[in-house]
Design an enzyme around this catalytic site. Sequence first.
Site, PDB file in Angstrom:
ATOM      1  N   ASP A 179       0.853  -1.186   0.000  1.00  0.00           N
ATOM      2  CA  ASP A 179       0.000   0.000   0.000  1.00  0.00           C
ATOM      3  C   ASP A 179       0.896   1.245   0.000  1.00  0.00           C
ATOM      4  O   ASP A 179       1.831   1.331  -0.794  1.00  0.00           O
ATOM      5  CB  ASP A 179      -0.964  -0.040   1.190  1.00  0.00           C
ATOM      6  CG  ASP A 179      -2.081   0.986   1.085  1.00  0.00           C
ATOM      7  OD1 ASP A 179      -3.094   0.707   0.422  1.00  0.00           O
ATOM      8  OD2 ASP A 179      -1.935   2.073   1.677  1.00  0.00           O
ATOM      9  N   TYR A 294      -3.248  11.230   1.295  1.00  0.00           N
ATOM     10  CA  TYR A 294      -3.859  11.199  -0.041  1.00  0.00           C
ATOM     11  C   TYR A 294      -3.839  12.589  -0.675  1.00  0.00           C
ATOM     12  O   TYR A 294      -3.573  12.736  -1.876  1.00  0.00           O
ATOM     13  CB  TYR A 294      -5.283  10.657   0.051  1.00  0.00           C
ATOM     14  CG  TYR A 294      -5.329   9.184   0.335  1.00  0.00           C
ATOM     15  CD1 TYR A 294      -5.546   8.269  -0.693  1.00  0.00           C
ATOM     16  CD2 TYR A 294      -5.131   8.688   1.618  1.00  0.00           C
ATOM     17  CE1 TYR A 294      -5.576   6.910  -0.449  1.00  0.00           C
ATOM     18  CE2 TYR A 294      -5.160   7.332   1.877  1.00  0.00           C
ATOM     19  CZ  TYR A 294      -5.378   6.449   0.844  1.00  0.00           C
ATOM     20  OH  TYR A 294      -5.392   5.102   1.085  1.00  0.00           O
ATOM     21  N   HIS A 345      -4.737  -7.652  -0.192  1.00  0.00           N
ATOM     22  CA  HIS A 345      -3.977  -6.429   0.020  1.00  0.00           C
ATOM     23  C   HIS A 345      -3.146  -6.441   1.300  1.00  0.00           C
ATOM     24  O   HIS A 345      -2.104  -5.792   1.358  1.00  0.00           O
ATOM     25  CB  HIS A 345      -4.961  -5.257   0.044  1.00  0.00           C
ATOM     26  CG  HIS A 345      -4.314  -3.918  -0.083  1.00  0.00           C
ATOM     27  ND1 HIS A 345      -3.640  -3.516  -1.213  1.00  0.00           N
ATOM     28  CD2 HIS A 345      -4.244  -2.871   0.782  1.00  0.00           C
ATOM     29  CE1 HIS A 345      -3.192  -2.285  -1.046  1.00  0.00           C
ATOM     30  NE2 HIS A 345      -3.540  -1.874   0.147  1.00  0.00           N
TER      31      HIS A 345
END
Length: 368
Positions: A179, A294, A345
């Site tokens: 990630d 982000y 993930h």
Amino acid sequence: MAGTEVTPFRVDVPQADVDDLADRLRRTRWPVAQHLAGERGIPVERVRELTGRWASGWDWRAQEAALNAWPQVVTTVDGTRVHALHVRSPEPDAVPLVLLHGWPGSVVEFLRVLGPLSDPASHGGDRADAVHLVVPSLPGFGFSGPTPDGGWTPARMARAVAELVARLGHDRYVVHGGDWGSHVGRDLAVADGAHVAGLHVTMTPGPAPDGDPAAERKAARYARELSGYAKVQGTRPLALAPALTDSPAGLLAWVAERFAEWTDPASEVDVDQLLTNAAVYWFTRTGPSSAQLYWERAHAPVPGWSRDVPTGVAVLPHDLFRPPRAAVAEAVDLVSWTEFPRGGHFAAMEVPGLLVEELRRFVRAVAR
């Protein structure tokens, strides 16, 4: 704590905070039931099940003790506190290995792989595969947060991790990331390439999926169905800040949906480990500061990969993306490519045994 000092750390959440979490969970104001068709996110009933476990069956003190069973440190880098698990192997010649989590993960992700990696002889493995472990909480996440300012891009985080590793006395080391840990690892290989013996990732940011049908299908589904959280956090993260700080049920829904959608349906993710991961965000109030990553990445220059650091990629069938091998090989010094038979993930939580074997093999290839 001043200058470059590295000090021991133990997790010690006040009992008043533990009681407050349980009380807030019991007083959750749930939405009115509706009959709704189609996929619209994690079902409210599932969140109610998880909050029920979080409020009564789950034991923070037991989870805290499990974290404190591993040595931890903190230091100040670039104006913020940086926390890490620092597990020295009993084997003095062990290679240092840095494990980097992403969002909505934490150091809790790696608890099931720490023992087998650092002390393989005690877990049925070869002592020659032992590694020293550095497992940082990324700045703004968990015990490394909240950060006091903005600007914490993956590149800035990478420089902080490089400084942490140097202060811990490790000169040459291997990096693994998933990630956002893949992003930070990529930038770490660029920023500290003289000391990074190899980079291993389970998600490969950057290369376009064009021309690879499997990669294109994964990317299209993510853009169409799974990327809403990223668009909010990448454009208006402050809108989430009060909810992620004031409502544990809201925080849990936001985090648990990612685990529900990004994992292999056949994986048996430990519910208590998932709840502990969410609790780390809750107790440290780092839901908002972690979400800022982000926004920061969206407003930063597009980074490149190191062509000098040997790089390995592990592809998990239920991960968010499938990297196009040809494009990856053009961008990096690709020395290892492994396709796992299962997993998604959160590899360290879903398939810890497979990840341990993969990392042992990669470290052997690049650093022994």
